[in-house]
Design a protein around this motif. Structure first.
Motif, PDB file in Angstrom:
ATOM      1  N   UNK A 130       0.861  -1.184   0.000  1.00  0.00           N
ATOM      2  CA  UNK A 130       0.000   0.000   0.000  1.00  0.00           C
ATOM      3  C   UNK A 130       0.897   1.233   0.000  1.00  0.00           C
ATOM      4  N   UNK A 131       0.771   2.050  -1.018  1.00  0.00           N
ATOM      5  CA  UNK A 131       1.635   3.210  -1.197  1.00  0.00           C
ATOM      6  C   UNK A 131       1.472   4.202  -0.055  1.00  0.00           C
ATOM      7  N   UNK A 132       2.553   4.895   0.264  1.00  0.00           N
ATOM      8  CA  UNK A 132       2.535   5.893   1.333  1.00  0.00           C
ATOM      9  C   UNK A 132       1.464   6.944   1.071  1.00  0.00           C
ATOM     10  N   UNK A 177     -11.498   5.441   3.084  1.00  0.00           N
ATOM     11  CA  UNK A 177     -12.796   5.019   2.566  1.00  0.00           C
ATOM     12  C   UNK A 177     -12.725   3.693   1.826  1.00  0.00           C
ATOM     13  N   UNK A 178     -11.511   3.210   1.576  1.00  0.00           N
ATOM     14  CA  UNK A 178     -11.365   1.943   0.879  1.00  0.00           C
ATOM     15  C   UNK A 178      -9.991   1.810   0.279  1.00  0.00           C
ATOM     16  N   UNK A 179      -9.856   0.837  -0.621  1.00  0.00           N
ATOM     17  CA  UNK A 179      -8.581   0.567  -1.291  1.00  0.00           C
ATOM     18  C   UNK A 179      -8.763   0.636  -2.806  1.00  0.00           C
ATOM     19  N   UNK A 180      -7.788   1.204  -3.471  1.00  0.00           N
ATOM     20  CA  UNK A 180      -7.697   1.131  -4.928  1.00  0.00           C
ATOM     21  C   UNK A 180      -6.543   0.179  -5.228  1.00  0.00           C
ATOM     22  N   UNK A 181      -6.824  -0.863  -6.014  1.00  0.00           N
ATOM     23  CA  UNK A 181      -5.836  -1.915  -6.229  1.00  0.00           C
ATOM     24  C   UNK A 181      -5.541  -2.105  -7.709  1.00  0.00           C
ATOM     25  N   UNK A 197      -1.285  -0.952  -4.394  1.00  0.00           N
ATOM     26  CA  UNK A 197      -2.549  -0.466  -3.850  1.00  0.00           C
ATOM     27  C   UNK A 197      -2.330   0.878  -3.182  1.00  0.00           C
ATOM     28  N   UNK A 198      -3.435   1.572  -2.913  1.00  0.00           N
ATOM     29  CA  UNK A 198      -3.384   2.828  -2.166  1.00  0.00           C
ATOM     30  C   UNK A 198      -4.672   2.992  -1.385  1.00  0.00           C
ATOM     31  N   UNK A 199      -4.595   3.744  -0.298  1.00  0.00           N
ATOM     32  CA  UNK A 199      -5.774   4.049   0.500  1.00  0.00           C
ATOM     33  C   UNK A 199      -6.552   5.183  -0.151  1.00  0.00           C
ATOM     34  N   UNK A 200      -7.869   5.009  -0.249  1.00  0.00           N
ATOM     35  CA  UNK A 200      -8.723   6.057  -0.799  1.00  0.00           C
ATOM     36  C   UNK A 200      -9.256   6.926   0.338  1.00  0.00           C
ATOM     37  N   UNK A 247      -6.500   5.883  -9.797  1.00  0.00           N
ATOM     38  CA  UNK A 247      -5.972   4.957 -10.812  1.00  0.00           C
ATOM     39  C   UNK A 247      -4.859   5.582 -11.641  1.00  0.00           C
ATOM     40  N   UNK A 248      -4.882   6.909 -11.788  1.00  0.00           N
ATOM     41  CA  UNK A 248      -3.796   7.578 -12.502  1.00  0.00           C
ATOM     42  C   UNK A 248      -2.474   7.388 -11.770  1.00  0.00           C
ATOM     43  N   UNK A 249      -2.507   7.485 -10.444  1.00  0.00           N
ATOM     44  CA  UNK A 249      -1.284   7.273  -9.649  1.00  0.00           C
ATOM     45  C   UNK A 249      -0.785   5.837  -9.813  1.00  0.00           C
TER      46      UNK A 249
END
Length: 237
Positions: free
Chosen positions: A96-98, A143-147, A158-161, A170-172
């Motif tokens: 999970x990205x910083x 609020x969730x995860x983008x994977x 992944x990253x925390x939303x 998703x661009x990141x």
């Protein structure tokens, strides 16, 4: 770890049953087991780093990756009232990205571009991502995860939303995947995301390389999109 569908409590009950069956006495303390397991995982992680093991890389996709799929899951939320440790996380930034890095990138994109808030709607019925959105004022923090996953289902990044499913997330992840030769970038609203990406690259030319990937729309949303086009063509819409 070998059977993700089994909780730690169920695993401990199974061990207790084995203890009784073989005539031994005593129970395993759940807290002690959990702490020992986490310490063992931390040590194994350090060993894997020394051995240069990459768990978030698909051997079948290497070195050329045919497709990367990105989507958000808002069920993985965390409440603001949840207890947190002040200790530095052992696995911080590994998968999970910083959060600070993501926040800086999102702010950079939003300040560099001027997009109108709105939802990405596919097929006139299903909606997913926003272009921009404010952080939730509710009881949740994340609020969730983008994977991002490959076509074999291997987790890549992944990253925390914190602002719902905005297009900048998703661009990141796409930017993170740009270090690998990826042919297709799959999203449930790729038909809305790709024009957004084209507008962003006009203001942020360093992201131009992302356009080398091809947008790919999932079968479910593609059928919905085709159905709407057919209805429009027939004059019933």
């Amino acid at each position: 770890m070998a059977a993700p569908g089994i909780s730690s409590q169920a695993f401990l009950r199974m061990l207790d049953q084995r203890t009784v069956r073989f005539g031994r006495n005593g129970n395993i303390t759940a807290d002690s087991f959990r702490k020992s397991f986490l310490e063992w995982e931390a040590v194994r992680f350090e060993v894997d780093k020394l051995c240069q093991e990459d768990h978030f890389n698909c051997p079948a996709c290497s070195p050329d990756m045919l497709a990367v799929s990105v989507d958000g899951n808002r069920k993985h939320y965390r409440f603001k009232s949840a207890a947190r440790s002040e200790e530095k996380a052992i696995f911080d930034g590994v998968f999970i990205t910083n959060d600070d890095d993501v926040a800086r990138f999102v702010d950079y994109v939003h300040t560099s571009t001027s997009h109108v808030s709105g939802r990405g709607v596919c097929g006139g019925q299903w909606s997913a991502a926003h272009e921009t959105s404010q952080k939730s004022s509710g009881k949740t923090d994340e609020e969730g995860l983008e994977l991002a996953v490959c076509r074999h289902g291997v987790l890549l990044r992944a990253l925390n939303m914190f602002r719902g499913e905005i297009f900048a997330y998703p661009l990141y992840l796409q930017k993170q995947m740009a270090c690998k030769p990826v042919t297709f970038f799959a999203m449930d609203v790729a038909c809305k995301y790709w024009p957004y990406l084209q507008r962003v690259t006009e203001k942020c030319p360093e992201l131009q390389d992302l356009l080398n990937m091809r947008p790919f729309l999932s079968v479910f949303h593609a059928k919905a999109h085709d159905f709407k086009c057919e209805v429009k063509w027939s004059g019933a819409y």
